[in-house]
Design a protein around this motif. Structure first.
Motif, PDB file in Angstrom:
ATOM      1  N   LYS A   1       0.884  -1.211   0.044  1.00  0.00           N
ATOM      2  CA  LYS A   1      -0.126  -0.145  -0.120  1.00  0.00           C
ATOM      3  C   LYS A   1       0.866   1.197  -0.019  1.00  0.00           C
ATOM      4  CE  LYS A   1      -4.016  -2.042  -0.001  1.00  0.00           C
ATOM      5  NZ  LYS A   1      -5.050  -1.870  -0.978  1.00  0.00           N
TER       6      LYS A   1
ATOM      7  N   LYS B   1       0.347   5.625  -0.498  1.00  0.00           N
ATOM      8  CA  LYS B   1      -0.524   6.842  -0.520  1.00  0.00           C
ATOM      9  C   LYS B   1      -0.239   7.513  -1.631  1.00  0.00           C
ATOM     10  CE  LYS B   1      -2.807   8.613   2.893  1.00  0.00           C
ATOM     11  NZ  LYS B   1      -2.845   9.474   4.258  1.00  0.00           N
TER      12      LYS B   1
ATOM     13  N   GLU C   1      -4.953   8.932  -1.354  1.00  0.00           N
ATOM     14  CA  GLU C   1      -5.790   7.569  -1.525  1.00  0.00           C
ATOM     15  C   GLU C   1      -4.690   6.575  -1.561  1.00  0.00           C
ATOM     16  OE1 GLU C   1      -7.714   8.116  -5.202  1.00  0.00           O
ATOM     17  OE2 GLU C   1      -9.251   9.117  -4.430  1.00  0.00           O
ATOM     18  N   TRP C   2      -4.952   5.156  -0.997  1.00  0.00           N
ATOM     19  CA  TRP C   2      -4.199   4.283  -0.742  1.00  0.00           C
ATOM     20  C   TRP C   2      -4.087   3.464  -1.996  1.00  0.00           C
ATOM     21  CZ3 TRP C   2      -0.374   4.005   2.504  1.00  0.00           C
ATOM     22  CH2 TRP C   2      -0.335   4.771   3.842  1.00  0.00           C
ATOM     23  N   GLU C   3      -3.478   2.966  -2.541  1.00  0.00           N
ATOM     24  CA  GLU C   3      -3.420   2.195  -3.582  1.00  0.00           C
ATOM     25  C   GLU C   3      -2.120   1.113  -3.536  1.00  0.00           C
ATOM     26  OE1 GLU C   3      -3.188   4.887  -6.839  1.00  0.00           O
ATOM     27  OE2 GLU C   3      -1.209   4.842  -7.175  1.00  0.00           O
ATOM     28  N   ASP C   4      -2.476  -0.189  -4.347  1.00  0.00           N
ATOM     29  CA  ASP C   4      -1.068  -0.992  -4.359  1.00  0.00           C
ATOM     30  C   ASP C   4      -0.148  -0.561  -5.557  1.00  0.00           C
ATOM     31  OD1 ASP C   4      -2.435  -2.775  -2.502  1.00  0.00           O
ATOM     32  OD2 ASP C   4      -3.675  -3.762  -3.939  1.00  0.00           O
TER      33      ASP C   4
ATOM     34  N   GLN D   1       4.674   5.557   2.275  1.00  0.00           N
ATOM     35  CA  GLN D   1       4.888   4.166   1.446  1.00  0.00           C
ATOM     36  C   GLN D   1       5.906   3.472   2.136  1.00  0.00           C
ATOM     37  OE1 GLN D   1       7.892   5.103  -1.931  1.00  0.00           O
ATOM     38  NE2 GLN D   1       6.819   7.047  -1.746  1.00  0.00           N
TER      39      GLN D   1
ATOM     40  N   GLU E   1       6.816  -4.537   7.328  1.00  0.00           N
ATOM     41  CA  GLU E   1       5.973  -5.217   6.408  1.00  0.00           C
ATOM     42  C   GLU E   1       6.432  -6.723   6.082  1.00  0.00           C
ATOM     43  OE1 GLU E   1       3.201  -3.679   3.832  1.00  0.00           O
ATOM     44  OE2 GLU E   1       2.785  -2.138   5.279  1.00  0.00           O
TER      45      GLU E   1
END
Length: 458
Positions: A50, A52, A57-60, A357, A397
């Protein structure tokens, strides 16, 4: 060689996949690739995480846990891009900042910078004259003062060259000694950034040949100008998934070669402990020292492969407090020494157009002749270094602890290790490729596979 030969390729990383591609281009279509993991690409690993974006907005997006970049001398990788329909044109631009360990920028005097530039120019001139042939892919003949193989210069573009140059014997000595011999010690810092920080070891232990074949004069200039470096929007792994998808016979995943038996005419391979499968030729593109645990290695193979060393190197994807998230990668040169092994050397900030990130940390924890820093200690030290730099880690992570940069010592290099292994090519219907035969990056391994096909599969 008969183009109907049945060829077994062990390993679905850059070496094995590029080898299959070049075999296919040369009319050898009866090959089978066995990859023990559930994906191709080896250390070219780009999982989605993820991020930002600029809209909040959060996205892959892909995060690089292994291989990160390329440059204009990546001719073999570019051939793989074309074959697999991928491109580096849309990758995020790289940037970096040189930092003290307390998180403050390094301030260098103009005089100090000028000295490094002058020594770099001197070394580049020596490489082009005194050490002609130093940048040829692979290590055949270097210990005897010869060069033979593809030349990756912008002018030659992997054209085959060969010749004699007794000065090349100097490349077997550790890089720090090589620089001292040529009165170029101040050039060390220029080469250290893209070498030691990426896990390839320290200059007092690694033969100069590895350093200079990976970081030839042109490539070093590209690394100094980060805007010229290649990255891939979908990650370095996209190069190899692209090649794999375009191959006539994609890699067999989750397929570990568990036994190899070689006869005068054939090679018999067991996968996952199953029935023997018959092949005519075998190409090992995975760590050669591991072959001794599953293959019918000869006494000579065991002796030679037993001399291979590797680096203990790991990466971590970590998150800091969102409001403290940096906007660029940090390099910590003070931690790129044998005495500071186990400390944070670099963290990679991948997406300049995005906010929060994961940052990927790079840590090296071993040195030839010294005690390894235990993994847990190095992990905790790296996290502590992030906090010391003003970027406390809130979450880890993932961690990837790599088998990294197989190589041989200066003494074994000078003793002709490479010529001894190259003399075995083709014996018992077996060929050797992969990182140790050239260098532990995508381009060098792909170049070597390309040249192996040229030499033996025609």
């Amino acid at each position: 060689m008969d183009r109907n030969s049945r060829i077994c390729i062990v390993g679905g990383g850059p070496a094995g996949l590029s080898l299959a591609m070049y075999l296919e281009k040369n009319g050898f279509g009866h090959y089978t690739i066995f990859e023990r993991s559930g994906r191709v690409g080896g250390k070219a690993f780009s999982p989605l995480m993820k991020v930002k974006n600029s809209k909040g907005e959060w996205e892959d997006r892909t995060i690089e846990m292994g291989a990160v970049m390329g440059c204009d001398t990546y001719f073999a990788v570019h051939e793989c891009e074309e074959f697999g329909h991928t491109s580096h044109a849309d990758g995020p631009q790289m940037g970096r900042r040189f930092m003290n360990t307390d998180g403050t920028p390094i301030k260098e005097s103009k005089l100090g910078l000028l000295k490094k530039v002058m020594k770099m120019r001197k070394l580049n001139h020596l490489l082009a004259t005194k050490y002609k042939g130093y940048d040829v892919n692979g290590h055949r003949g270097v210990a005897q003062g010869r060069y033979e193989g593809p030349c990756p210069s912008p002018k030659m573009k992997l054209a085959h060259i060969e010749g004699e140059n007794p000065n090349l014997k100097d490349l077997s000595m550790p890089f720090s000694e090589f620089l001292k011999l040529n009165d170029c010690e101040d050039a060390e810092l220029v080469w250290k950034g893209p070498f030691t920080s990426f896990g390839y070891g320290y200059f007092d232990e690694i033969p100069a040949a590895y350093v200079l074949k990976y970081l030839d004069a042109f490539t070093v200039k590209q690394f100094l100008s980060t805007g010229r470096l290649w990255t891939w929007k979908n990650g370095t792994n996209s190069i190899w998934t692209g090649v794999n998808s375009a191959l006539r016979h994609p890699a067999n995943l989750n397929s570990e070669v568990t036994a190899v038996r070689r006869t005068e005419d054939h090679v018999y391979v067991r996968v996952n402990g199953g029935e023997e499968q018959e092949f005519d030729k075998l190409v090992i593109c995975t760590p050669l020292e591991m072959f001794t645990s599953y293959g019918d290695a000869t006494e000579q193979e065991r002796e030679l492969f037993g001399k291979i060393q590797h680096k203990e190197y790991f990466t971590m994807a970590v998150r800091t407090e969102e409001e403290k998230s940096p906007d660029i990668s940090y390099y910590y040169f003070a931690n790129m020494t044998p005495e500071t092994r186990g400390h944070l050397m670099v963290f990679y900030h991948r997406w300049p157009d995005a906010g929060a990130q994961p940052l990927v940390t790079f840590t090296l924890r071993n040195h030839e002749g010294a005690e390894d820093v235990p993994f847990d200690e190095a992990r905790d030290t790296t996290l502590s270094d992030m906090a010391k730099s003003g970027l406390p880690v809130m979450k880890t992570e993932r961690i990837d602890d790599w088998y990294y940069f197989p190589h041989v010592s200066s003494a074994d290099y000078a003793d002709g290790w490479y010529d001894k292994v190259e003399a075995l090519q083709g014996e018992r219907n077996t060929y050797f490729a992969g990182e140790v035969m050239s260098f532990g990056d995508m381009e060098e391994t792909a170049e070597y596979s390309r040249d192996l096909v040229r030499r033996f599969f025609h």
